[in-house]
Scaffold this active site. Structure first.
Site, PDB file in Angstrom:
ATOM      1  N   GLU A  94       0.822  -1.204   0.000  1.00  0.00           N
ATOM      2  CA  GLU A  94       0.000   0.000   0.000  1.00  0.00           C
ATOM      3  C   GLU A  94       0.857   1.256   0.000  1.00  0.00           C
ATOM      4  OE1 GLU A  94      -2.882   0.090   3.152  1.00  0.00           O
ATOM      5  OE2 GLU A  94      -3.695  -1.852   2.602  1.00  0.00           O
ATOM      6  N   CYS A 110       3.506   8.895   0.728  1.00  0.00           N
ATOM      7  CA  CYS A 110       3.880   8.070   1.873  1.00  0.00           C
ATOM      8  C   CYS A 110       4.119   6.652   1.344  1.00  0.00           C
ATOM      9  CB  CYS A 110       2.737   8.113   2.897  1.00  0.00           C
ATOM     10  SG  CYS A 110       3.038   7.068   4.322  1.00  0.00           S
ATOM     11  N   CYS A 117       5.884  -5.984   8.310  1.00  0.00           N
ATOM     12  CA  CYS A 117       6.929  -5.465   9.187  1.00  0.00           C
ATOM     13  C   CYS A 117       7.165  -6.457  10.322  1.00  0.00           C
ATOM     14  CB  CYS A 117       6.519  -4.116   9.769  1.00  0.00           C
ATOM     15  SG  CYS A 117       7.818  -3.368  10.782  1.00  0.00           S
ATOM     16  N   CYS A 121       5.154  -3.578  16.704  1.00  0.00           N
ATOM     17  CA  CYS A 121       4.657  -2.548  17.627  1.00  0.00           C
ATOM     18  C   CYS A 121       3.184  -2.834  17.943  1.00  0.00           C
ATOM     19  CB  CYS A 121       4.827  -1.161  17.012  1.00  0.00           C
ATOM     20  SG  CYS A 121       6.543  -0.798  16.615  1.00  0.00           S
ATOM     21  N   CYS A 124       0.162  -0.987  15.930  1.00  0.00           N
ATOM     22  CA  CYS A 124       0.291  -0.804  14.483  1.00  0.00           C
ATOM     23  C   CYS A 124      -0.249  -2.003  13.711  1.00  0.00           C
ATOM     24  CB  CYS A 124       1.765  -0.572  14.132  1.00  0.00           C
ATOM     25  SG  CYS A 124       2.086  -0.485  12.370  1.00  0.00           S
ATOM     26  N   SER A 224      10.140   7.251  15.726  1.00  0.00           N
ATOM     27  CA  SER A 224       8.879   6.944  16.404  1.00  0.00           C
ATOM     28  C   SER A 224       9.181   6.677  17.865  1.00  0.00           C
ATOM     29  CB  SER A 224       8.230   5.721  15.761  1.00  0.00           C
ATOM     30  OG  SER A 224       8.001   5.998  14.400  1.00  0.00           O
ATOM     31  N   LEU A 225       8.790   7.622  18.712  1.00  0.00           N
ATOM     32  CA  LEU A 225       9.177   7.536  20.119  1.00  0.00           C
ATOM     33  C   LEU A 225       8.028   6.962  20.958  1.00  0.00           C
ATOM     34  CD1 LEU A 225      11.620   8.223  21.880  1.00  0.00           C
ATOM     35  CD2 LEU A 225      10.646  10.499  22.227  1.00  0.00           C
ATOM     36  N   CYS A 343      -1.593   6.736   9.595  1.00  0.00           N
ATOM     37  CA  CYS A 343      -0.420   6.095  10.196  1.00  0.00           C
ATOM     38  C   CYS A 343      -0.819   4.835  10.943  1.00  0.00           C
ATOM     39  CB  CYS A 343       0.229   7.018  11.213  1.00  0.00           C
ATOM     40  SG  CYS A 343       0.881   8.492  10.513  1.00  0.00           S
TER      41      CYS A 343
HETATM   42  N1  SAH Z   1       8.436   1.597  10.655  1.00  0.00           N
HETATM   43  C1  SAH Z   1       8.646   2.991  10.635  1.00  0.00           C
HETATM   44  C2  SAH Z   1       7.863   3.706   9.559  1.00  0.00           C
HETATM   45  C3  SAH Z   1       6.450   3.247   9.289  1.00  0.00           C
HETATM   46  S1  SAH Z   1       5.292   3.555  10.557  1.00  0.00           S
HETATM   47  C4  SAH Z   1       8.345   3.588  12.009  1.00  0.00           C
HETATM   48  O1  SAH Z   1       7.845   2.885  12.853  1.00  0.00           O
HETATM   49  O2  SAH Z   1       8.686   4.751  12.210  1.00  0.00           O
HETATM   50  C5  SAH Z   1       4.896   5.284  10.322  1.00  0.00           C
HETATM   51  C6  SAH Z   1       4.470   6.007  11.587  1.00  0.00           C
HETATM   52  O3  SAH Z   1       3.171   5.591  12.021  1.00  0.00           O
HETATM   53  C7  SAH Z   1       5.382   5.743  12.779  1.00  0.00           C
HETATM   54  O4  SAH Z   1       5.664   6.952  13.460  1.00  0.00           O
HETATM   55  C8  SAH Z   1       4.529   4.837  13.641  1.00  0.00           C
HETATM   56  O5  SAH Z   1       4.952   4.826  14.968  1.00  0.00           O
HETATM   57  C9  SAH Z   1       3.174   5.440  13.418  1.00  0.00           C
HETATM   58  N2  SAH Z   1       2.040   4.605  13.830  1.00  0.00           N
HETATM   59  C10 SAH Z   1       1.946   3.264  13.810  1.00  0.00           C
HETATM   60  N3  SAH Z   1       0.720   2.880  14.223  1.00  0.00           N
HETATM   61  C11 SAH Z   1       0.029   4.005  14.510  1.00  0.00           C
HETATM   62  C12 SAH Z   1      -1.295   4.281  14.954  1.00  0.00           C
HETATM   63  N4  SAH Z   1      -2.152   3.298  15.196  1.00  0.00           N
HETATM   64  N5  SAH Z   1      -1.660   5.576  15.116  1.00  0.00           N
HETATM   65  C13 SAH Z   1      -0.792   6.591  14.859  1.00  0.00           C
HETATM   66  N6  SAH Z   1       0.467   6.395  14.410  1.00  0.00           N
HETATM   67  C14 SAH Z   1       0.881   5.116  14.244  1.00  0.00           C
HETATM   68 FE1  SF4 Z   2       6.735  -1.662  11.908  1.00  0.00          FE
HETATM   69 FE2  SF4 Z   2       6.693   1.012  12.127  1.00  0.00          FE
HETATM   70 FE3  SF4 Z   2       4.425  -0.448  12.441  1.00  0.00          FE
HETATM   71 FE4  SF4 Z   2       6.348  -0.560  14.298  1.00  0.00          FE
HETATM   72  S1  SF4 Z   2       5.141   1.250  13.725  1.00  0.00           S
HETATM   73  S2  SF4 Z   2       5.236  -2.325  13.437  1.00  0.00           S
HETATM   74  S3  SF4 Z   2       8.172  -0.433  13.047  1.00  0.00           S
HETATM   75  S4  SF4 Z   2       5.629  -0.242  10.564  1.00  0.00           S
END
Ligand code: SAH
Ligand code: SF4
Length: 355
Positions: A94, A110, A117, A121, A124, A224-225, A343
């Site tokens: 996507e 994007c 992945c 997390c 996500c 991503s903190l 995101c």
């Molecule tokens: N793997 C990388 C890039 C893809 S994720 C990363 O983790 O940074 C892109 C962004 O979406 C990251 O900042 C991630 O933490 C955020 N993200 C993931 N799940 C989310 C959610 N449910 N709501 C808001 N942001 C989310």
């Molecule tokens: Fe992967 Fe980024 Fe999603 Fe974490 S937030 S599972 S690193 S895509």
């Protein structure tokens, strides 16, 4: 069967080498590169200033995979679109285009870096689906091509102004392919998108952040903190066990010192988990002395996840707490939620039937 090279994933010097191997002058490489990335033609037939024999020899060695849009969704009154693409081996990926109307129309792509992945997390959707494989440079560029073609049907001449690697996957676990695609995007003979407008987002892989700090021209880095303590971050992001905050934050400081760039920290606000005044205070303490910008976003809903986002008002309040503590922070607009394009909501193969 021999696998043929994807022409779209080659740099001008590699195309030049290929041209020489096929009995042509090296300058053909630059011509090819322009056809591929400036004019973005669909096939070798369209490259009319290349000799026919050269094109047919090329066709024997290389391919130009077509854009295959399996599904398409549009939201936010046409300003956000999400495409599901089918890759040559049948895998699905996507990508999302966010358009902005303020002043000159801008378009941010994007892009995904992997199919799925492995980082797992907890909040996500991509992470829930597990890891399938890395994308090739050509497949990364194919996403940008598909998005541009899509938007150009409504706005002829539309161009990408920014690229963010915030789609599916962890870009720093596919380092070489992502950086190669970046070089092609940034090349003045190609897409011509400045390095300053290309952002890599990572869950916090320390050695790769340090490596990226040495790349020139420098790229924008987003980390991503989502939590200001190891205890909470470990619960949300398994990677924190491998690279805890006391290693991650110095790596970010190193990045901004070497590149002169501010690092963006992504912080998704989760109701009752990381959204209290105390969390803001800890976050401010953690980032003291780091050249940082904090992007706040209410967590987007993900099916099957126990976590909930906060209201816009709460997010604004959290931002004001950070600002009072001297940090640069803003609440980011969330795009494409109703088409699961926001995101953390991307998960390709299984998603489209249920959305
Ligand atoms: N793997 C990388 C890039 C893809 S994720 C990363 O983790 O940074 C892109 C962004 O979406 C990251 O900042 C991630 O933490 C955020 N993200 C993931 N799940 C989310 C959610 N449910 N709501 C808001 N942001 C989310
Ligand atoms: Fe992967 Fe980024 Fe999603 Fe974490 S937030 S599972 S690193 S895509």
């Amino acid at each position: 069967m021999t696998t043929r090279i994807d022409l779209r994933g080659l740099l001008p010097e590699e195309l030049a080498q290929l041209a020489v191997e096929l009995g042509e002058g090296a300058y053909r490489g630059q011509q090819l590169f322009q056809w591929l990335h400036r004019r973005r033609v669909a096939g070798l037939e369209a490259m009319t200033d290349l000799p026919r024999v050269f094109r047919s020899r090329l066709a024997g060695q290389a391919v130009l995979p077509p854009v295959e849009v399996k599904n398409r969704l549009v939201a936010d009154t046409g300003l956000t679109r999400k495409l599901l693409l089918r890759l040559a081996d049948g895998e699905l990926v996507e990508c999302v285009l966010m358009s902005y109307k303020d002043g000159r129309r801008r378009h941010t792509a994007c892009l995904s870096s992997q199919v799925g992945c492995a980082m797992g997390c907890a909040f996500c959707a991509t992470g829930q689906g597990g890891f399938r494989r890395n994308l090739t440079p050509g497949e990364i560029i194919l996403q940008a091509l598909a998005l541009v073609q899509d938007v150009q049907q409504e706005e002829p001449g539309a161009r990408l102004s920014n690229i963010v690697f915030m789609g599916m996957g962890e870009p720093l676990l596919n380092y070489r392919a992502v950086l190669k695609a970046v070089r092609i995007f940034a090349h003045p003979e190609g897409w011509g998108i400045s390095h300053r407008r290309i952002t890599i987002s990572t869950c916090g892989l320390v050695p790769q952040i340090r490596r990226l700090a040495g790349e020139r021209p420098a790229l924008e880095l987003a980390v991503s903190l989502h939590a200001a303590t190891n205890e909470l971050r470990e619960r949300l992001m398994p990677i924190n066990r491998r690279y805890p905050l006391e290693e991650l934050i110095p790596a970010c400081r190193y990045y901004s010192r070497l590149t002169g760039r501010r690092v963006t920290f992504e912080y998704a606000l989760i109701a009752g988990v990381n959204d209290r005044r105390d969390d803001a205070r800890r976050l401010a303490g953690l980032l003291r002395g780091v050249l940082a910008f904090i992007n706040l976003i209410p967590l987007n809903p993900v099916p099957g996840s126990p976590y909930k986002g906060v209201s816009q008002r709460k997010a604004e309040l959290f931002a004001s707490w950070l600002q009072e503590a001297g940090l640069a922070a803003a609440v980011r607009e969330s795009r494409g939620r109703d088409i699961a394009a926001a995101c953390g909501q991307l998960r390709s193969s299984t998603g489209w039937e249920v959305y």
